[in-house]
Enzyme design. Structure first.
Site, PDB file in Angstrom:
ATOM      1  N   HIS A 182      29.572  42.518 -83.420  1.00 44.72           N
ATOM      2  CA  HIS A 182      30.444  43.646 -83.736  1.00 44.72           C
ATOM      3  C   HIS A 182      29.641  44.924 -83.948  1.00 44.72           C
ATOM      4  O   HIS A 182      30.017  46.007 -83.479  1.00 44.72           O
ATOM      5  CB  HIS A 182      31.278  43.313 -84.974  1.00 44.72           C
ATOM      6  CG  HIS A 182      32.123  44.448 -85.449  1.00 44.72           C
ATOM      7  ND1 HIS A 182      31.859  45.117 -86.626  1.00 44.72           N
ATOM      8  CD2 HIS A 182      33.206  45.049 -84.906  1.00 44.72           C
ATOM      9  CE1 HIS A 182      32.754  46.070 -86.796  1.00 44.72           C
ATOM     10  NE2 HIS A 182      33.588  46.063 -85.769  1.00 44.72           N
ATOM     11  N   GLU A 204      28.542  46.249 -80.683  1.00 44.19           N
ATOM     12  CA  GLU A 204      29.645  46.960 -80.035  1.00 44.19           C
ATOM     13  C   GLU A 204      29.661  48.436 -80.462  1.00 44.19           C
ATOM     14  O   GLU A 204      29.828  49.334 -79.640  1.00 44.19           O
ATOM     15  CB  GLU A 204      30.976  46.297 -80.389  1.00 44.19           C
ATOM     16  CG  GLU A 204      32.208  47.047 -79.909  1.00 44.19           C
ATOM     17  CD  GLU A 204      33.385  46.906 -80.854  1.00 44.19           C
ATOM     18  OE1 GLU A 204      33.988  47.939 -81.220  1.00 44.19           O
ATOM     19  OE2 GLU A 204      33.699  45.758 -81.230  1.00 44.19           O
ATOM     20  N   HIS A 205      29.462  48.680 -81.755  1.00 44.34           N
ATOM     21  CA  HIS A 205      29.397  50.064 -82.251  1.00 44.34           C
ATOM     22  C   HIS A 205      28.207  50.802 -81.632  1.00 44.34           C
ATOM     23  O   HIS A 205      28.325  51.967 -81.226  1.00 44.34           O
ATOM     24  CB  HIS A 205      29.253  50.070 -83.773  1.00 44.34           C
ATOM     25  CG  HIS A 205      30.531  49.826 -84.508  1.00 44.34           C
ATOM     26  ND1 HIS A 205      31.027  50.691 -85.449  1.00 44.34           N
ATOM     27  CD2 HIS A 205      31.431  48.802 -84.443  1.00 44.34           C
ATOM     28  CE1 HIS A 205      32.164  50.221 -85.936  1.00 44.34           C
ATOM     29  NE2 HIS A 205      32.427  49.064 -85.345  1.00 44.34           N
ATOM     30  N   GLU A 217      33.990  49.682 -93.236  1.00 45.29           N
ATOM     31  CA  GLU A 217      35.093  49.054 -92.502  1.00 45.29           C
ATOM     32  C   GLU A 217      35.426  47.697 -93.102  1.00 45.29           C
ATOM     33  O   GLU A 217      36.599  47.339 -93.265  1.00 45.29           O
ATOM     34  CB  GLU A 217      34.690  48.893 -91.031  1.00 45.29           C
ATOM     35  CG  GLU A 217      35.753  48.263 -90.149  1.00 45.29           C
ATOM     36  CD  GLU A 217      35.283  48.062 -88.720  1.00 45.29           C
ATOM     37  OE1 GLU A 217      35.886  47.231 -88.012  1.00 45.29           O
ATOM     38  OE2 GLU A 217      34.299  48.715 -88.307  1.00 45.29           O
TER      39      GLU A 217
END
Length: 455
Positions: free
Chosen positions: A66, A69-70, A146
């Site tokens: 994840h 991905e950023h 987040e």
């Protein structure tokens, strides 16, 4: 040698759904390209799917897929940080990305004449990403916040995280997609570079293009931009098969919340994990989920919410498509004056009915008709058409499995629904989680809203 498979998609014979054509190619470097024509509007959806997600991770680096991905938006040898997104916006497009347990995907929606923009820059960041330590430190903070907002400050999400950790022992589905906070705070740039080098390669990717395009033209663009990229030696995953559960597992999670919440999950096979002789079972479980939670006329809404008033909301969902064995989930909020125990008893009574009494032909037909209607509606979205293809291919299934979905649902019998209820809804494979509300301290907004369906 270039491989080609050109197969017709037989569209459902209902108004508004046009017949489409699917073409499948494989480049010399192993990249798979699937093109689905849909000429209703001059738009194109381009998606690139990598076979890596949270289920590929191990303790200490959970959530790294994840975070990567950023970082994919933070610059390459040819692009400055965030320039990728700016280029897509200047070309009138939309773009984003998402990480799941079994995949990481990036997508753009553009005018059909702008597909080259997508291919050019996706090919660039497939092999030329730059991971700067300073940018990573910033993004670690972004992802940590987040996590706080979406999980730690959301009691239902927090419960689901603890629920998964209890339900799975040896399966990598035990840890969250976003990762544990300690792991998020300790990624180093070299960790991400190694992960990127290992998984982001043409022979570990599927490019799906859907919309107003010609397959041969898309193929030529793919050969131009992705063709020169060198393949990678892809890591071979060790089997991480979930050990057999030997009894009911129960947990309680205390968190500031307005209402209690119940989650119940049973281990069930999906299309990728079921034995061939039992290939009908995941579809029978899908129909069973529709019987319980297929709209206002389904049993949960009709009997538990409106008649018995034991729940204010409750849902059920089956994990039909996942790379590893997953869960059939029931989750809901007890009504005012009712307890989590009351709701659990009511759910068990519903399941016992399914075990003892076959579903009527009228109810079965209603559920099947609803499934068909929902499938037709989903096919109306070019984005969803591409997403279904990419997801199936990435978890190890042929995209044609999606086209066979309606026929497999239609073939389910009442006896099969009863059979899977008796086989899988047993305590030895059950995990139960209860959210125990603590007083709200007022320092942070706490949401108790959530979708009771399986992700």
């Amino acid at each position: 040698m270039l491989k080609l498979k050109n197969l017709a998609w037989l569209a459902l014979l209902l108004p508004g759904i046009v017949q489409a054509q699917v073409s499948e190619f494989e480049l010399d470097n192993g990249l798979k390209l699937i093109v689905k024509e849909d000429h209703r509007a001059p738009v194109v959806v381009s998606q690139i799917w990598y076979k890596v997600g949270s289920s590929y991770e191990y303790n200490g680096i959970t959530g790294i897929s994840h975070v990567l991905e950023h970082m994919m938006f933070k610059g390459t040898e040819n692009l400055e940080p965030n320039e990728f997104s700016q280029i897509i916006a200047r070309n009138g497009g939309e773009q984003n990305a998402f990480t799941g347990r079994d995949y990481t995907a990036y997508f753009q929606k553009l005018h059909k004449d702008r597909l080259e923009v997508s291919f050019k820059h996706e090919a660039d960041r497939m092999r030329n990403l730059i991971i700067e330590p300073a940018e990573l430190l910033k993004e670690r903070d972004v992802v940590a916040e987040e996590r706080r907002m979406r999980t730690e400050d959301n009691p239902q999400s927090l419960l689901r995280e603890h629920f998964n950790a209890a339900a799975f022992m040896s399966s990598p589905y035990d840890h969250p997609i976003i990762g544990w906070m300690s792991d998020i705070q300790h990624y180093e740039a070299d960790d991400l570079r190694e992960w990127y080098q290992m998984w982001y390669a043409p022979n570990n990717a599927t490019v799906v293009v859907a919309g107003d395009v010609e397959p041969k033209a898309v193929l030529e663009l793919a050969k131009q931009y992705f063709g020169p990229l060198k393949p990678e030696i892809i890591a071979e995953l060790k089997p991480r098969v979930e050990v057999a559960q030997r009894g009911i597992r129960e947990i309680k999670v205390k968190a500031p919340a307005e209402l209690p919440y119940l989650m119940m999950g049973w281990k069930v096979p999906g299309v990728t994990t079921v034995a061939e002789k039992n290939s009908w079972e995941p579809y029978a479980l899908e129909v069973l989920a529709g019987i319980l939670d297929g709209g206002n006329s389904a049993r949960f809404a009709k009997e538990l919410v409106r008649e018995q008033q034991v729940a204010t909301s409750i849902g059920a969902g089956n994990s039909l498509f996942s790379r590893l064995k997953d869960l059939f989930l029931v989750a809901g909020t007890p009504a005012n004056g009712k307890t989590v125990d009351d709701l659990e008893v009511a759910v068990r009574e519903q399941l016992e009915r399914l075990k003892q009494t076959p579903v009527s032909s009228e109810e079965l037909d209603r559920v099947k008709a609803q499934v068909v209607a929902e499938t037709v509606y989903e096919k109306d979205s070019v984005f969803y058409q591409a997403m279904q293809i990419g997801m199936l291919e990435t978890i190890g299934l042929d995209w044609m499995v999606g086209e066979q979905y309606v026929d497999n649902i239609k073939a389910v019998t009442a006896e099969q629904v009863q059979a899977v209820a008796n086989k899988y809804f047993v305590d030895d494979s059950l995990t139960i989680a209860e959210l125990v509300p603590l007083p709200l301290d007022g320092s942070r907004p706490v949401s108790n809203a959530g979708d009771a369906h399986v992700r």
